[in-house]
Design a protein around this motif. Structure first.
Motif, mmCIF file in Angstrom:
data_model
loop_
_atom_site.group_PDB
_atom_site.id
_atom_site.type_symbol
_atom_site.label_atom_id
_atom_site.label_comp_id
_atom_site.label_asym_id
_atom_site.label_seq_id
_atom_site.Cartn_x
_atom_site.Cartn_y
_atom_site.Cartn_z
ATOM 1 N N MET A 32 4.068 2.606 17.761
ATOM 2 C CA MET A 32 5.230 1.718 17.859
ATOM 3 C C MET A 32 5.802 1.435 16.472
ATOM 4 N N ARG A 33 4.912 1.269 15.498
ATOM 5 C CA ARG A 33 5.375 1.027 14.133
ATOM 6 C C ARG A 33 6.135 2.235 13.588
ATOM 7 N N THR A 34 5.694 3.435 13.914
ATOM 8 C CA THR A 34 6.409 4.639 13.475
ATOM 9 C C THR A 34 7.838 4.645 14.012
ATOM 10 N N GLU A 35 7.998 4.306 15.282
ATOM 11 C CA GLU A 35 9.330 4.247 15.874
ATOM 12 C C GLU A 35 10.157 3.118 15.249
ATOM 13 N N PHE A 36 9.500 1.986 14.995
ATOM 14 C CA PHE A 36 10.175 0.826 14.405
ATOM 15 C C PHE A 36 10.715 1.175 13.020
ATOM 16 N N ILE A 37 9.904 1.822 12.205
ATOM 17 C CA ILE A 37 10.336 2.223 10.866
ATOM 18 C C ILE A 37 11.530 3.161 10.951
ATOM 19 N N ASP A 38 11.451 4.146 11.830
ATOM 20 C CA ASP A 38 12.554 5.099 11.969
ATOM 21 C C ASP A 38 13.844 4.391 12.376
ATOM 22 N N ALA A 39 13.736 3.465 13.332
ATOM 23 C CA ALA A 39 14.924 2.748 13.796
ATOM 24 C C ALA A 39 15.516 1.867 12.704
ATOM 25 N N LEU A 40 14.674 1.186 11.951
ATOM 26 C CA LEU A 40 15.171 0.340 10.866
ATOM 27 C C LEU A 40 15.880 1.166 9.805
ATOM 28 N N GLU A 41 15.340 2.327 9.489
ATOM 29 C CA GLU A 41 15.988 3.200 8.507
ATOM 30 C C GLU A 41 17.340 3.676 9.020
ATOM 31 N N ARG A 42 17.418 3.986 10.303
ATOM 32 C CA ARG A 42 18.681 4.431 10.888
ATOM 33 C C ARG A 42 19.723 3.323 10.851
ATOM 34 N N VAL A 43 19.324 2.117 11.229
ATOM 35 C CA VAL A 43 20.260 0.992 11.231
ATOM 36 C C VAL A 43 20.737 0.689 9.813
ATOM 37 N N ALA A 44 19.821 0.711 8.861
ATOM 38 C CA ALA A 44 20.200 0.421 7.473
ATOM 39 C C ALA A 44 21.196 1.435 6.935
ATOM 40 N N GLY A 82 -12.218 1.180 4.365
ATOM 41 C CA GLY A 82 -11.398 0.589 3.314
ATOM 42 C C GLY A 82 -10.109 1.345 3.084
ATOM 43 N N PHE A 83 -10.199 2.663 2.949
ATOM 44 C CA PHE A 83 -8.988 3.450 2.685
ATOM 45 C C PHE A 83 -8.065 3.452 3.893
ATOM 46 N N ASN A 84 -8.642 3.543 5.106
ATOM 47 C CA ASN A 84 -7.813 3.492 6.309
ATOM 48 C C ASN A 84 -7.051 2.169 6.392
ATOM 49 N N GLY A 85 -7.748 1.103 6.030
ATOM 50 C CA GLY A 85 -7.105 -0.203 6.036
ATOM 51 C C GLY A 85 -5.999 -0.294 5.006
ATOM 52 N N TRP A 86 -6.248 0.253 3.836
ATOM 53 C CA TRP A 86 -5.220 0.257 2.784
ATOM 54 C C TRP A 86 -3.993 1.037 3.249
ATOM 55 N N HIS A 87 -4.224 2.191 3.869
ATOM 56 C CA HIS A 87 -3.109 3.010 4.335
ATOM 57 C C HIS A 87 -2.301 2.274 5.409
ATOM 58 N N ARG A 88 -2.991 1.602 6.299
ATOM 59 C CA ARG A 88 -2.286 0.843 7.323
ATOM 60 C C ARG A 88 -1.458 -0.273 6.685
ATOM 61 N N GLN A 89 -2.023 -0.944 5.690
ATOM 62 C CA GLN A 89 -1.286 -2.020 5.030
ATOM 63 C C GLN A 89 -0.007 -1.516 4.375
ATOM 64 N N GLN A 90 -0.042 -0.316 3.828
ATOM 65 C CA GLN A 90 1.166 0.249 3.229
ATOM 66 C C GLN A 90 2.266 0.385 4.270
ATOM 67 N N ARG A 91 1.893 0.812 5.477
ATOM 68 C CA ARG A 91 2.881 0.974 6.545
ATOM 69 C C ARG A 91 3.376 -0.378 7.063
ATOM 70 N N VAL A 92 2.469 -1.340 7.167
ATOM 71 C CA VAL A 92 2.879 -2.687 7.567
ATOM 72 C C VAL A 92 3.895 -3.241 6.576
ATOM 73 N N HIS A 93 3.572 -3.130 5.305
ATOM 74 C CA HIS A 93 4.451 -3.695 4.279
ATOM 75 C C HIS A 93 5.773 -2.954 4.199
ATOM 76 N N ASP A 148 -0.792 -10.672 7.017
ATOM 77 C CA ASP A 148 -0.461 -9.486 6.235
ATOM 78 C C ASP A 148 0.957 -8.985 6.458
ATOM 79 N N GLY A 149 1.756 -9.753 7.233
ATOM 80 C CA GLY A 149 3.112 -9.309 7.517
ATOM 81 C C GLY A 149 4.177 -10.086 6.774
ATOM 82 N N GLY A 150 3.762 -10.813 5.727
ATOM 83 C CA GLY A 150 4.720 -11.580 4.939
ATOM 84 C C GLY A 150 4.701 -13.071 5.216
ATOM 85 N N GLY A 151 3.858 -13.512 6.149
ATOM 86 C CA GLY A 151 3.840 -14.927 6.490
ATOM 87 C C GLY A 151 3.498 -15.838 5.321
ATOM 88 N N MET A 152 2.639 -15.380 4.433
ATOM 89 C CA MET A 152 2.268 -16.210 3.278
ATOM 90 C C MET A 152 3.419 -16.332 2.282
#
Length: 265
Positions: A32-44, A82-93, A148-152
């Protein structure tokens, strides 16, 4: 890219992006995040789109991170967690940054529960309009993790630091009335009219010069971190760009022509 986990529609220059996993309360999976990123890039990138409305299908806005994805991460070999988590965080951010820096107005139309990452995603938008069924919770603490989604970053800017700490430390739900009082929500609408009101508001916000809106939003997003001198400097550069825009030229010429016609009467 064709979408199955989100839906993207454009009408009258307003894009409406809908999270489309109603059976999972629109929890954010990796796909779902992959689709979300693609859609946001298209809209922008689409200059014909003047504003974006973000909402959820069914009863929820977004239930946060997908639990199945969390299970998958825990089942990975210890040396890869650890690395999998880091990679996921990059996509979240990346996702949240695309939403926050979208060069046009963005409204979250929160139709139900926005939990964890879902609440952060609403905050990453410029404005939030919510129905009577909406609620917000920064429930990360219940999973033993931090927001981890910007709430802080976003939440203290809306409610102040002590209240942000209380909401994040407890993870308690915030109903729409309290959310309005705290400033989490900007407007309330009935469930029946929520999307229509959000789209009408988006149309109102997107009427102005696309150049001026994008540049102003970029500077305002940094204004709490910048000094007055830096805001003035960035404003000067932005104004120089606006002076060359078609919207500015057409506006000035129309004003001058109107004034000249009035003088002849």
């Amino acid at each position: 890219m064709s979408y199955t986990l989100i839906a993207l529609q454009v009408r009258d220059a307003i894009a409406t992006l809908t999270f489309n996993r109603p059976d999972k309360r629109n929890a954010m999976s990796d796909d779902m995040r992959t689709e979300f990123i693609d859609a946001l890039e298209r809209v922008a990138a689409d200059t014909s789109i003047k504003a974006l409305v973000l909402t959820g299908a069914g009863k929820g806005f977004c239930a946060g991170g997908d639990i199945a994805g969390m299970q998958k991460r825990m089942d990975a070999p210890a040396g890869e967690v650890g690395f999998n988590g880091w990679h996921r965080q990059q996509r979240v951010h990346r996702t949240q940054a695309l939403l926050h820096t979208m060069p046009k107005p963005v409204i979250a139309a929160v139709n139900g529960a926005a939990s964890g990452l879902g609440a952060d995603t609403a905050l990453a938008c410029d404005f939030i309009i919510a129905s009577e069924w909406a609620s917000f919770s920064w429930s990360y603490i219940h999973r033993g993790i931090v927001p981890d989604g910007g709430g802080m970053y976003f939440l203290p800017r809306r409610v102040g630091l002590p209240k942000a700490k209380e909401l994040i430390f407890t993870g308690r739900p915030v109903k729409v009335d309290e959310a309005l009082q705290l400033g989490i929500v900007d407007r309330q609408a009935s469930a029946d009219t929520l999307l229509a009101e959000a789209q009408a508001w988006a149309a109102e916000l997107g009427k102005g010069s696309a150049t001026a809106l994008a540049l102003t939003k970029t500077i305002l997003n940094q204004s709490f971190e910048l000094s007055a001198h830096q805001v003035f400097a960035q404003g000067s550069q932005a104004q120089g760009i606006c002076y060359t825009s078609t919207a500015h030229r057409e506006s000035v010429m129309a004003f001058l022509e109107k004034s000249a016609a009035a003088a002849k009467e």
